[in-house]
Structures are given as structure tokens and as C-alpha cells.
Design a protein around this motif. Sequence first.
Motif, PDB file in Angstrom:
ATOM      1  N   VAL A   1       0.863  -1.177   0.000  1.00  0.00           N
ATOM      2  CA  VAL A   1       0.000   0.000   0.000  1.00  0.00           C
ATOM      3  C   VAL A   1       0.899   1.225   0.000  1.00  0.00           C
ATOM      4  CG1 VAL A   1      -1.772   1.293   1.240  1.00  0.00           C
ATOM      5  CG2 VAL A   1      -1.871  -1.206   1.182  1.00  0.00           C
ATOM      6  N   HIS A   2       0.626   2.132  -0.947  1.00  0.00           N
ATOM      7  CA  HIS A   2       1.465   3.315  -1.149  1.00  0.00           C
ATOM      8  C   HIS A   2       0.667   4.581  -0.909  1.00  0.00           C
ATOM      9  CE1 HIS A   2       3.952   0.420  -3.450  1.00  0.00           C
ATOM     10  NE2 HIS A   2       2.802   0.058  -3.986  1.00  0.00           N
ATOM     11  N   HIS A   3       1.354   5.625  -0.472  1.00  0.00           N
ATOM     12  CA  HIS A   3       0.772   6.952  -0.331  1.00  0.00           C
ATOM     13  C   HIS A   3       1.634   7.903  -1.160  1.00  0.00           C
ATOM     14  CE1 HIS A   3      -0.514  10.762   1.443  1.00  0.00           C
ATOM     15  NE2 HIS A   3      -1.541  10.119   1.973  1.00  0.00           N
ATOM     16  N   LEU A   4       0.991   8.741  -1.955  1.00  0.00           N
ATOM     17  CA  LEU A   4       1.746   9.622  -2.852  1.00  0.00           C
ATOM     18  C   LEU A   4       2.668  10.573  -2.099  1.00  0.00           C
ATOM     19  CD1 LEU A   4      -0.809  10.559  -5.662  1.00  0.00           C
ATOM     20  CD2 LEU A   4       1.057   8.912  -5.744  1.00  0.00           C
ATOM     21  N   GLY A   5       2.377  10.829  -0.822  1.00  0.00           N
ATOM     22  CA  GLY A   5       3.223  11.736  -0.053  1.00  0.00           C
ATOM     23  C   GLY A   5       4.420  11.064   0.583  1.00  0.00           C
ATOM     24  N   HIS A   6       4.591   9.758   0.342  1.00  0.00           N
ATOM     25  CA  HIS A   6       5.669   9.022   0.979  1.00  0.00           C
ATOM     26  C   HIS A   6       6.416   8.194  -0.058  1.00  0.00           C
ATOM     27  CE1 HIS A   6       4.171   9.922   5.083  1.00  0.00           C
ATOM     28  NE2 HIS A   6       3.018   9.982   4.445  1.00  0.00           N
ATOM     29  N   PRO A   7       7.727   8.274  -0.078  1.00  0.00           N
ATOM     30  CA  PRO A   7       8.501   7.567  -1.115  1.00  0.00           C
ATOM     31  C   PRO A   7       8.491   6.059  -0.943  1.00  0.00           C
ATOM     32  CG  PRO A   7       9.978   8.601   0.462  1.00  0.00           C
ATOM     33  CD  PRO A   7       8.587   9.089   0.797  1.00  0.00           C
ATOM     34  N   GLN A   8       8.281   5.570   0.287  1.00  0.00           N
ATOM     35  CA  GLN A   8       8.275   4.133   0.543  1.00  0.00           C
ATOM     36  C   GLN A   8       6.840   3.659   0.800  1.00  0.00           C
ATOM     37  OE1 GLN A   8      11.044   2.339   0.204  1.00  0.00           O
ATOM     38  NE2 GLN A   8      12.124   4.245  -0.284  1.00  0.00           N
ATOM     39  N   PRO A   9       6.567   2.363   0.609  1.00  0.00           N
ATOM     40  CA  PRO A   9       5.230   1.849   0.919  1.00  0.00           C
ATOM     41  C   PRO A   9       4.866   2.128   2.372  1.00  0.00           C
ATOM     42  CG  PRO A   9       6.517   0.194  -0.269  1.00  0.00           C
ATOM     43  CD  PRO A   9       7.458   1.299   0.078  1.00  0.00           C
ATOM     44  N   VAL A  10       3.603   2.450   2.630  1.00  0.00           N
ATOM     45  CA  VAL A  10       3.149   2.703   4.000  1.00  0.00           C
ATOM     46  C   VAL A  10       2.717   1.411   4.679  1.00  0.00           C
ATOM     47  CG1 VAL A  10       2.512   5.074   3.525  1.00  0.00           C
ATOM     48  CG2 VAL A  10       0.797   3.274   3.251  1.00  0.00           C
ATOM     49  N   MET A  11       2.524   0.353   3.902  1.00  0.00           N
ATOM     50  CA  MET A  11       2.214  -0.948   4.478  1.00  0.00           C
ATOM     51  C   MET A  11       2.625  -2.042   3.517  1.00  0.00           C
ATOM     52  SD  MET A  11      -1.297  -2.817   5.514  1.00  0.00           S
ATOM     53  CE  MET A  11      -1.203  -3.730   3.983  1.00  0.00           C
ATOM     54  N   ILE A  12       3.218  -3.094   4.036  1.00  0.00           N
ATOM     55  CA  ILE A  12       3.546  -4.276   3.240  1.00  0.00           C
ATOM     56  C   ILE A  12       2.806  -5.458   3.856  1.00  0.00           C
ATOM     57  CG2 ILE A  12       5.359  -5.808   2.408  1.00  0.00           C
ATOM     58  CD1 ILE A  12       7.331  -3.479   2.697  1.00  0.00           C
ATOM     59  N   GLY A  13       1.883  -6.018   3.101  1.00  0.00           N
ATOM     60  CA  GLY A  13       1.128  -7.171   3.582  1.00  0.00           C
ATOM     61  C   GLY A  13       1.840  -8.454   3.197  1.00  0.00           C
ATOM     62  N   SER A  14       2.019  -9.341   4.166  1.00  0.00           N
ATOM     63  CA  SER A  14       2.730 -10.594   3.920  1.00  0.00           C
ATOM     64  C   SER A  14       1.714 -11.701   3.691  1.00  0.00           C
ATOM     65  CB  SER A  14       3.613 -10.931   5.120  1.00  0.00           C
ATOM     66  OG  SER A  14       4.227 -12.182   4.944  1.00  0.00           O
ATOM     67  N   ALA A  15       1.685 -12.238   2.474  1.00  0.00           N
ATOM     68  CA  ALA A  15       0.764 -13.323   2.142  1.00  0.00           C
ATOM     69  C   ALA A  15       1.150 -13.891   0.792  1.00  0.00           C
ATOM     70  CB  ALA A  15      -0.679 -12.821   2.102  1.00  0.00           C
ATOM     71  N   VAL A  16       0.726 -15.122   0.551  1.00  0.00           N
ATOM     72  CA  VAL A  16       0.805 -15.647  -0.804  1.00  0.00           C
ATOM     73  C   VAL A  16      -0.370 -15.054  -1.558  1.00  0.00           C
ATOM     74  CG1 VAL A  16       0.745 -17.714  -2.242  1.00  0.00           C
ATOM     75  CG2 VAL A  16       1.922 -17.763  -0.047  1.00  0.00           C
ATOM     76  N   VAL A  17      -0.091 -14.108  -2.428  1.00  0.00           N
ATOM     77  CA  VAL A  17      -1.157 -13.399  -3.118  1.00  0.00           C
ATOM     78  C   VAL A  17      -1.827 -14.339  -4.099  1.00  0.00           C
ATOM     79  CG1 VAL A  17      -1.699 -11.501  -4.671  1.00  0.00           C
ATOM     80  CG2 VAL A  17      -0.035 -11.175  -2.833  1.00  0.00           C
ATOM     81  N   GLY A  18      -3.129 -14.452  -4.005  1.00  0.00           N
ATOM     82  CA  GLY A  18      -3.874 -15.298  -4.930  1.00  0.00           C
ATOM     83  C   GLY A  18      -4.237 -14.517  -6.171  1.00  0.00           C
ATOM     84  N   ALA A  19      -5.417 -13.947  -6.181  1.00  0.00           N
ATOM     85  CA  ALA A  19      -5.871 -13.163  -7.330  1.00  0.00           C
ATOM     86  C   ALA A  19      -6.914 -12.181  -6.847  1.00  0.00           C
ATOM     87  CB  ALA A  19      -6.435 -14.081  -8.414  1.00  0.00           C
ATOM     88  N   GLY A  20      -7.091 -11.107  -7.633  1.00  0.00           N
ATOM     89  CA  GLY A  20      -8.063 -10.100  -7.246  1.00  0.00           C
ATOM     90  C   GLY A  20      -7.437  -9.077  -6.325  1.00  0.00           C
ATOM     91  N   LEU A  21      -7.863  -7.841  -6.466  1.00  0.00           N
ATOM     92  CA  LEU A  21      -7.413  -6.740  -5.618  1.00  0.00           C
ATOM     93  C   LEU A  21      -8.484  -5.672  -5.689  1.00  0.00           C
ATOM     94  CD1 LEU A  21      -5.266  -5.160  -3.959  1.00  0.00           C
ATOM     95  CD2 LEU A  21      -4.249  -4.460  -6.130  1.00  0.00           C
ATOM     96  N   SER A  22      -9.063  -5.308  -4.536  1.00  0.00           N
ATOM     97  CA  SER A  22     -10.174  -4.358  -4.548  1.00  0.00           C
ATOM     98  C   SER A  22     -10.175  -3.572  -3.250  1.00  0.00           C
ATOM     99  CB  SER A  22     -11.512  -5.106  -4.713  1.00  0.00           C
ATOM    100  OG  SER A  22     -12.607  -4.216  -4.794  1.00  0.00           O
ATOM    101  N   TRP A  23     -10.603  -2.297  -3.329  1.00  0.00           N
ATOM    102  CA  TRP A  23     -10.697  -1.419  -2.169  1.00  0.00           C
ATOM    103  C   TRP A  23     -12.152  -1.253  -1.735  1.00  0.00           C
ATOM    104  CZ3 TRP A  23      -6.861   1.038   0.668  1.00  0.00           C
ATOM    105  CH2 TRP A  23      -5.564   0.987   0.150  1.00  0.00           C
ATOM    106  N   HIS A  24     -12.356  -1.180  -0.424  1.00  0.00           N
ATOM    107  CA  HIS A  24     -13.648  -0.827   0.171  1.00  0.00           C
ATOM    108  C   HIS A  24     -14.045   0.571  -0.305  1.00  0.00           C
ATOM    109  CE1 HIS A  24     -16.489   0.259   3.410  1.00  0.00           C
ATOM    110  NE2 HIS A  24     -16.619  -1.046   3.630  1.00  0.00           N
ATOM    111  N   ARG A  25     -15.336   0.821  -0.464  1.00  0.00           N
ATOM    112  CA  ARG A  25     -15.741   2.087  -1.073  1.00  0.00           C
ATOM    113  C   ARG A  25     -15.599   3.289  -0.146  1.00  0.00           C
ATOM    114  NH1 ARG A  25     -20.842   3.905   0.219  1.00  0.00           N
ATOM    115  NH2 ARG A  25     -22.094   2.451   1.449  1.00  0.00           N
ATOM    116  N   SER A  26     -15.501   3.069   1.198  1.00  0.00           N
ATOM    117  CA  SER A  26     -15.363   4.220   2.090  1.00  0.00           C
ATOM    118  C   SER A  26     -14.271   4.056   3.143  1.00  0.00           C
ATOM    119  CB  SER A  26     -16.703   4.526   2.777  1.00  0.00           C
ATOM    120  OG  SER A  26     -17.172   3.404   3.500  1.00  0.00           O
ATOM    121  N   LEU A  27     -13.810   2.841   3.375  1.00  0.00           N
ATOM    122  CA  LEU A  27     -12.728   2.625   4.332  1.00  0.00           C
ATOM    123  C   LEU A  27     -11.394   2.464   3.604  1.00  0.00           C
ATOM    124  CD1 LEU A  27     -14.295  -0.060   6.722  1.00  0.00           C
ATOM    125  CD2 LEU A  27     -13.962   2.368   7.223  1.00  0.00           C
TER     126      LEU A  27
END
Length: 313
Positions: A269-295
Amino acid sequence: LQCDSGRGASYTVPCDDYVHVVEFSPFDSGSAASLLAYGGNQYVVVGSCRFQEEDVEVEGVEFTKLRVFHHALRVDCLAWSPESRLDRLPQLIRFCTAAADRNLRLLTSDLQNKHEVKVMEGHSNYINQIVFEPTEGKQIASVSDDHTCRVWDLEGNETTTFRLRSPGVSVCWHPEDIFKLMVAEKKGTIRFYDLVTQQAILSLECGHSPLMSADWCLTNTIKVGAVTGSDWVIWDITLCGAHIKWSRANENLFSTTGCPGKINSQLLVHHLGHPQPVMIGSAVVGAGLSWHRSLPLCVIGGDRKLLFWMTEM
């Protein structure tokens, strides 16, 4: 913000099978909970999600399965219709899927006895992404390896076809101007089309290929992101990834993932105001990537589970 490196998922929901695609509905369904759909080999599960950040009576995540839809083939991509509502009788669930038979399927249900499937034929190769027109949901756009972007009505009729110069990998609809469509091509070009004149009105060259994924920041449409080769491109910032999605809650927040199935893949997870990722999630990534509409919360699919990450802002 400090980067939360190697963090496990904030919440996990168990599933019966491998999840190939997962999508939050970006639209208001009239319910306090958010609609979410995930697809596997021959099914789509539609449910509602509520998180403790939204309701203090919820412990972690509360996932309510609303219906399981039989699907003839493995689900490759899925898009929600803005017509999906839970606050009216009869309730309405509508979404569109694509599968390896090169067809779209429009599924409509009242979550009771009515269940309709409309098969839309026309593409001659793999379909990479689909999207509904976001204001009324009366049109669907799809992009394919057959070098086309096609626009359909809900009866399955092609209303517009754009011939592309390479496979179409991503398609996004402007959130307010229903005549503007963004199409990303594998060779590295992102074009914006006017559906009235059926002409390209703007193009962006990424300078790298293959372009694997692109997304339009729908909370601030001057921002476009793309993953090309081993880079993601916004303002000459580079990082490995195969998929990119903008947050719907914060115009400066976006996430990228590695290639599905890679053992050491990560959700970043990246924030445009920060040069490095703000969060790195550790998992075997399967498929699909989607954001909640308000959170500031995103979801990916894995082996028999959904993985949710909350980003603390």
C-alpha cells in the motif's frame, strides 16, 4: 506514516475453494454493510461485509453470505452494477463476469426466486477486465486480448467497438461523465475515449511494456496509475507489481500486488506523499485486488480465504 512491514492480514474470512477474483462494490447499496463478491472455479459468492471500524458491535469482520451463484466456468473477472440495492423490495443484485469461453455473463437476482443469466458473445480471445457505466449501470465495457474494447447494453448488444493496437488489459469509466472511457493496452498506451464521437481524446505513453494493469483514480480523475514491466508509473516512481488499484476513500492511497501465485508475493500500500510503501502485507497473493468504497481497506483472494488489510491513516 511508518511502513508496517511483513504484516499479516487485518481480518480473514474462510472460503470453501480457491478465490480467483474478489471485488467490493464501489457503489452505495443502501445498506450499512458493503457488498462483496468473490469467484472460484464454478461459482460466485455474493455477501455483505461489516468491519469493526464501521460498527463497534462487530468484532473484526462480519461477513454474511447472501447467495451462491453457479457459474459454468472459472470466473476470470467481475464487475458490480450500481443498480445493486439491498434497501428495496425486491432487493436487486446485478454483476457481470467473464470466463475462459470468451463470453460475458450478466447475472441478476432478487436473492429470492428470480435469477437471470444473460450471456454476451462477441470477444474472440481472453477478456481481461469489465466495468459498468457507474451512474445508471445500463452499459458495460470490456477489454480483451482480441485487441478490442467493446461497449454493451444490458441486452447483450454491442453498441461500440474500439479497435486497439495491442491486447486491452484495463478499462475504467469516468465516475461522472458517462461518455469518457479509459482503456489501457499491453504495449504501454493508455487512451481516453469519447463515446459520443468514438474518438480518442487523450493518450498516455508509459514508455515501458508490457503494461499489465492500469487504474483511474475515481476520487481525483487527473491521477492515473499503471504497472508496466517491473515498474509502476505515476510520477517516475518505480516498484515491482502486477496489479494496481486506487483507494476509493483517499485519493493519495493505492495498492499494488505481485504476480498471482508467486510464493513471496506481497501486497503493498502506497501513499503519494511518501517515497516508501506505507504498508507491506505478507501473504501468498492469490488473485483479485479491490478497495472498500469508504474505508482505507483492501481485499485480495487466496487459497480458500479472503484477506483484508486495513491501512491506518
